[in-house]
Design a protein around this motif. Sequence first.
Motif, mmCIF file in Angstrom:
data_model
loop_
_atom_site.group_PDB
_atom_site.id
_atom_site.type_symbol
_atom_site.label_atom_id
_atom_site.label_comp_id
_atom_site.label_asym_id
_atom_site.label_seq_id
_atom_site.Cartn_x
_atom_site.Cartn_y
_atom_site.Cartn_z
ATOM 1 N N GLY A 25 0.819 -1.220 0.000
ATOM 2 C CA GLY A 25 0.000 0.000 0.000
ATOM 3 C C GLY A 25 0.847 1.261 0.000
ATOM 4 O O GLY A 25 0.467 2.280 0.573
ATOM 5 N N GLY A 31 1.183 4.248 3.671
ATOM 6 C CA GLY A 31 2.291 3.553 3.019
ATOM 7 C C GLY A 31 3.322 4.530 2.470
ATOM 8 O O GLY A 31 4.534 4.310 2.607
ATOM 9 N N HIS A 51 -1.264 -1.328 -6.697
ATOM 10 C CA HIS A 51 -2.464 -2.169 -6.768
ATOM 11 C C HIS A 51 -2.604 -2.821 -8.151
ATOM 12 O O HIS A 51 -2.947 -3.997 -8.262
ATOM 13 C CB HIS A 51 -3.684 -1.283 -6.454
ATOM 14 N N THR A 57 -5.868 -8.957 -3.024
ATOM 15 C CA THR A 57 -7.011 -9.826 -2.730
ATOM 16 C C THR A 57 -6.878 -11.178 -3.440
ATOM 17 O O THR A 57 -7.653 -12.082 -3.188
ATOM 18 C CB THR A 57 -8.362 -9.184 -3.143
ATOM 19 N N ILE A 101 -7.252 -9.129 1.826
ATOM 20 C CA ILE A 101 -5.881 -8.587 1.769
ATOM 21 C C ILE A 101 -5.074 -9.067 2.971
ATOM 22 O O ILE A 101 -3.976 -9.605 2.838
ATOM 23 C CB ILE A 101 -5.895 -7.038 1.749
ATOM 24 N N LEU A 120 -1.588 -3.040 10.398
ATOM 25 C CA LEU A 120 -2.208 -1.801 10.878
ATOM 26 C C LEU A 120 -3.710 -1.966 11.005
ATOM 27 O O LEU A 120 -4.394 -2.324 10.036
ATOM 28 C CB LEU A 120 -1.904 -0.652 9.912
ATOM 29 N N TYR A 151 -15.799 -2.917 8.779
ATOM 30 C CA TYR A 151 -14.351 -2.633 8.710
ATOM 31 C C TYR A 151 -13.690 -3.028 10.031
ATOM 32 O O TYR A 151 -12.618 -3.650 10.051
ATOM 33 C CB TYR A 151 -14.227 -1.135 8.447
ATOM 34 N N PRO A 178 -3.582 2.792 14.796
ATOM 35 C CA PRO A 178 -3.509 4.255 14.688
ATOM 36 C C PRO A 178 -4.870 4.897 14.958
ATOM 37 O O PRO A 178 -5.921 4.334 14.657
ATOM 38 C CB PRO A 178 -3.116 4.499 13.231
HETATM 39 N N1 LIG Z 1 -6.444 7.082 7.130
HETATM 40 C C1 LIG Z 1 -6.716 6.938 8.418
HETATM 41 O O1 LIG Z 1 -7.224 7.869 9.084
HETATM 42 C C2 LIG Z 1 -6.387 5.668 9.125
HETATM 43 C C3 LIG Z 1 -5.816 4.575 8.472
HETATM 44 N N2 LIG Z 1 -5.537 3.419 9.183
HETATM 45 C C4 LIG Z 1 -4.988 2.229 8.543
HETATM 46 O O2 LIG Z 1 -3.804 2.506 7.845
HETATM 47 C C5 LIG Z 1 -3.712 1.659 6.691
HETATM 48 C C6 LIG Z 1 -3.488 2.512 5.457
HETATM 49 O O3 LIG Z 1 -4.562 3.434 5.321
HETATM 50 P P1 LIG Z 1 -4.456 4.709 4.360
HETATM 51 O O4 LIG Z 1 -3.057 4.889 3.936
HETATM 52 O O5 LIG Z 1 -5.193 5.795 5.025
HETATM 53 O O6 LIG Z 1 -5.333 4.237 3.126
HETATM 54 P P2 LIG Z 1 -5.189 4.671 1.592
HETATM 55 O O7 LIG Z 1 -6.512 4.401 0.966
HETATM 56 O O8 LIG Z 1 -4.597 6.013 1.481
HETATM 57 O O9 LIG Z 1 -4.134 3.637 1.040
HETATM 58 C C7 LIG Z 1 -4.402 2.270 0.950
HETATM 59 C C8 LIG Z 1 -3.474 1.650 -0.062
HETATM 60 O O10 LIG Z 1 -3.807 0.249 -0.208
HETATM 61 C C9 LIG Z 1 -3.860 -0.047 -1.589
HETATM 62 N N3 LIG Z 1 -4.774 -1.134 -1.854
HETATM 63 C C10 LIG Z 1 -6.105 -1.182 -1.600
HETATM 64 N N4 LIG Z 1 -6.623 -2.337 -2.037
HETATM 65 C C11 LIG Z 1 -5.593 -3.043 -2.588
HETATM 66 C C12 LIG Z 1 -5.497 -4.300 -3.215
HETATM 67 N N5 LIG Z 1 -6.561 -5.090 -3.369
HETATM 68 N N6 LIG Z 1 -4.280 -4.701 -3.662
HETATM 69 C C13 LIG Z 1 -3.209 -3.911 -3.529
HETATM 70 N N7 LIG Z 1 -3.232 -2.707 -2.939
HETATM 71 C C14 LIG Z 1 -4.423 -2.270 -2.477
HETATM 72 C C15 LIG Z 1 -4.360 1.234 -2.231
HETATM 73 O O11 LIG Z 1 -4.080 1.251 -3.598
HETATM 74 P P3 LIG Z 1 -5.186 1.889 -4.601
HETATM 75 O O12 LIG Z 1 -5.446 3.273 -4.068
HETATM 76 O O13 LIG Z 1 -4.513 1.840 -5.911
HETATM 77 O O14 LIG Z 1 -6.382 0.994 -4.485
HETATM 78 C C16 LIG Z 1 -3.584 2.288 -1.448
HETATM 79 O O15 LIG Z 1 -2.295 2.478 -1.967
HETATM 80 C C17 LIG Z 1 -5.006 0.854 6.640
HETATM 81 O O16 LIG Z 1 -4.799 -0.401 7.203
HETATM 82 C C18 LIG Z 1 -5.936 1.664 7.503
HETATM 83 O O17 LIG Z 1 -6.893 0.838 8.108
HETATM 84 C C19 LIG Z 1 -5.803 3.333 10.528
HETATM 85 C C20 LIG Z 1 -6.364 4.380 11.204
HETATM 86 C C21 LIG Z 1 -6.705 5.606 10.566
#
Ligand SMILES: NC(=O)C1=CN([C@@H]2O[C@H](COP(=O)(O)OP(=O)(O)OC[C@H]3O[C@@H](n4cnc5c(N)ncnc54)[C@H](OP(=O)(O)O)[C@@H]3O)[C@@H](O)[C@H]2O)C=CC1
Length: 324
Positions: A25, A31, A51, A57, A101, A120, A151, A178
């Motif tokens: 990610g 990420g 992705h 998945t 995932i 996370l 979720y 987080p």
């Molecule tokens: N944002 C927040 O406030 C919070 C986030 N978190 C946790 O932090 C982690 C990251 O969140 P965040 O960075 O905000 O989320 P984002 O949506 O910004 O990033 C998620 C990433 O995962 C990738 N992704 C999603 N589905 C797939 C897939 N099937 N295969 C490969 N890659 C995939 C996305 O790629 P693409 O966009 O191309 O689909 C994207 O790069 C998560 O686990 C979230 O639960 C926890 C607490 C709060």
Amino acid sequence: MSGAINDATSPSALSDKSVKIFVAGHRGLVGSAIVRKLQALGFTNLVLRGHAELDLTRQNDVESFFAVEKPQFVILAAAKVGGIHANNTYPADFIAVNLQIQTNVIDASYRFGVKKLLFLGSSCIYPKFAPQPIPESALLTGPLEPTNEWYAIAKIAGIKMCQAYRIQYNWDAISGMPTNLYGPHDNFHPENSHVLPALMRRFHEAKVKGAKEVVVWGSGSPLREFLHVDDLADGVVFLMENYSGLEHVNVGSGKEVTIKELAELVKEVVGFEGELVWDSSKPDGTPRKLMDSSKLAGLGWTPKISLKDGLVDTYKWYLENVKQ
Ligand SMILES: NC(=O)C1=CN([C@@H]2O[C@H](COP(=O)(O)OP(=O)(O)OC[C@H]3O[C@@H](n4cnc5c(N)ncnc54)[C@H](OP(=O)(O)O)[C@@H]3O)[C@@H](O)[C@H]2O)C=CC1
Ligand SMILES: C[C@H]1O[C@H](OP(=O)(O)OP(=O)(O)OC[C@H]2O[C@@H](n3cnc4c(=O)[nH]c(N)nc43)[C@H](O)[C@@H]2O)[C@@H](O)[C@@H](O)C1=O
């Protein structure tokens, strides 16, 4: 929760800067911040897949990737993520995609020889009416907030999967929880994003158009704790280096604001001069979720970035990077 063997620490897990680390990610909010942090620390062997190149998945594709790349460390920041509206509207996606995932990545990491994995979760794993500030021990002590229970169930399963693999295989899988995050590379979608980027975009567009009002969802009374994603990335690397326990670890700022206070602050940083209008047809979600991050503080880590400074930094990034 503790256990003599399963709580063994591995303090110098990342002492060699050439270790191979898969950041799943890496294009997302979290990420990308973790990649920036690891690169700033001098790590030279990061494995990154978008992705489109690797859909996490798909179990066979994930296994082939691990068989070929054989990463030594994994930070799992890929997930289906969104704000209150997205969680409430797409419950099937939020439970199914996240279970897929995390199950694929955690299991393949164990079976293909990864030394340590960090999963996370999110502060929404805790009961809607958990004691405040919320200690790690509040997990599974009461009903969840309905807007994001799908979720949350997936995230709880991820924590439990890490614990199960540690107990059965003595494998070093840890979980960080987080609080609400924000910063560069956030999702600024008008409906599906979290409150902070949604308001930043709405105030900015209203300022540009000379609008007199901006609509904000709910009552404004819910309390939220915000952490800048660069602090989170620092905390994640700290946990990888310093923690190998069975129990998940909260990662928060320790500071909470009402949504009304947040809206006023974002309005000020963006420079919008009109009025706020509250849309009470939209859900408030959980009334309060301040996490107790004293466990992480006790290990020696605390955040550095204030909400005001973080908002200024994020708005600067928005202006430079998001299409106007
Ligand atoms: N944002 C927040 O406030 C919070 C986030 N978190 C946790 O932090 C982690 C990251 O969140 P965040 O960075 O905000 O989320 P984002 O949506 O910004 O990033 C998620 C990433 O995962 C990738 N992704 C999603 N589905 C797939 C897939 N099937 N295969 C490969 N890659 C995939 C996305 O790629 P693409 O966009 O191309 O689909 C994207 O790069 C998560 O686990 C979230 O639960 C926890 C607490 C709060
Ligand atoms: C990180 C966390 O994020 C989600 O939980 P949440 O904290 O409720 O997330 P949120 O940021 O979307 O909303 C916070 C508050 O803000 C209010 N609010 C006002 N105006 C807007 C607005 O314009 N957009 C949004 N999204 N919210 C708004 C909104 O009504 C609510 O009261 C979980 O689904 C789950 O994914 C999770 O773990």
